[in-house]
Design an enzyme around this catalytic site. Structure first.
Site, short mmCIF file in Angstrom:
data_model
loop_
_atom_site.label_atom_id
_atom_site.label_comp_id
_atom_site.label_asym_id
_atom_site.label_seq_id
_atom_site.Cartn_x
_atom_site.Cartn_y
_atom_site.Cartn_z
N TYR A 168 0.83 -1.21 0.00
CA TYR A 168 0.00 0.00 0.00
C TYR A 168 0.87 1.25 0.00
O TYR A 168 0.62 2.21 -0.75
CB TYR A 168 -0.91 -0.06 1.23
CG TYR A 168 -1.86 1.10 1.41
CD1 TYR A 168 -3.01 1.21 0.63
CD2 TYR A 168 -1.62 2.06 2.39
CE1 TYR A 168 -3.89 2.26 0.82
CE2 TYR A 168 -2.51 3.11 2.59
CZ TYR A 168 -3.63 3.21 1.80
OH TYR A 168 -4.51 4.24 2.00
N LYS A 182 1.01 4.09 -2.89
CA LYS A 182 0.57 5.46 -2.59
C LYS A 182 1.66 6.49 -2.83
O LYS A 182 1.37 7.62 -3.23
CB LYS A 182 0.07 5.53 -1.14
CG LYS A 182 -1.30 4.86 -0.95
CD LYS A 182 -2.36 5.43 -1.86
CE LYS A 182 -3.76 5.02 -1.47
NZ LYS A 182 -4.77 5.52 -2.44
#
Length: 305
Positions: free
Chosen positions: A167, A171
């Site tokens: 993640y 991001k």
């Protein structure tokens, strides 16, 4: 005389808009005059399954309030299906003016235990998804000489967090993607910005709360509602905004401008460096400016305002 709304005449795509932050962004976009494509595949938080219900329910809410919207259940994680999301806007409303890349999934795992499948799934939805949808819209934006991208990033990537290598990497990749879009498409009147949202949603309700400190952090997050993110997203999508290539964060009633990497300190040796002189001189000289192994909660450690 009816007051003109900030997004009158605009067509906006919001991905992952069946609930949480995406839903609130879609609702406010519509309330401010935009015609909205509400995209959501209706999957679980891990990206499994599918359900047309969430997207359609948000469309029904928008229509009940007098707005215009259409549902779309295509996945952002494949090029062809992401292109259909953008096509939905053009086919139903004749144009596209803004994209909000909000769709996301989680497959949290400590790095030494993370599988290739867990890595790929998250990267595909977040980073590839942002690219696929943005690229599909780019041709339209270039031709019409205008457009806006709003990408959701995270302090998990900007600062760091446990158990989120997939993640966090995605991001932070989105930040670089956004900056590249802003640079490449500036001459066509296109803007691209990122928002790192703080809000309690199904994307955050899996945060562990075992210690007293963790429980306090979770209680603090529960006070940060998803609706607080929407005003900035709407503003960034509007023609009144001139900012591009920026990273913002929203935490309840606070809006932050996040720094971007720049040279911080340097050392030099006229005769050049050897591994030994790097160890003995360069690293000790720079050490005072090293960053701690912070997590997002270490940096944003005060109560939201």
């Amino acid at each position: 005389m009816t007051k003109q709304k900030i997004l009158d005449g605009k067509v906006v795509v919001v991905t992952g808009a069946g609930g949480g932050i995406g839903r609130d962004i879609a609702l406010l976009m519509a309330a401010e005059g935009a015609r909205v494509v509400v995209n959501d595949i209706g999957a679980s938080l891990a990206g499994e399954g599918g359900d047309a219900g969430p997207a359609q329910r948000v469309v029904d809410e928008i229509r009940a309030a007098g707005g215009e919207a259409v549902a779309n259940t295509d996945s952002v994680a494949e090029s062809a299906s992401a292109a259909r999301i953008v096509s939905t806007a053009v086919e139903h409303f004749g144009r596209i003016d803004a994209v909000v890349n909000n769709a996301g999934i989680l497959r949290d795992r400590f790095f030494h235990k993370m599988s290739v499948e867990e890595w790929d799934a998250v990267i595909k939805v977040h980073l590839y998804g942002a690219y696929y949808v943005s690229r599909a819209a780019a041709t339209h934006f270039k031709e019409q000489g205008s457009g806006a991208y709003v990408h959701m990033t995270s302090t998990s990537g900007l600062i760091g967090n446990f158990g989120q290598a997939n993640y966090s990497a995605a991001k932070l990749g989105i930040v670089a993607l956004s900056k590249s879009i802003a640079l490449d498409m500036q001459k066509f009147g296109v803007r691209s910005n990122c928002i790192a949202p703080f809000a309690w949603s199904r994307m955050t309700d899996s945060i562990p709360a075992e210690t007293e400190a963790e429980k306090l952090r979770v209680e603090r997050m529960k006070r940060m509602t998803t609706a607080k993110i929407a005003p900035l997203a709407v503003a960034l999508a509007s023609d009144a905004n001139t900012a591009s290539g920026q990273i913002f964060a929203v935490r309840s009633n606070e809006i932050f401008l996040i720094s971007q990497p720049r040279p911080e300190r340097s050392v030099h040796r006229s005769e050049g460096w050897t591994p030994q002189s790097v160890i003995e001189h360069a690293l000790p000289a720079l050490q005072g400016s090293f960053y701690d192994l912070d997590r997002s909660s270490d940096v944003f450690c005060w109560d939201p305002i």
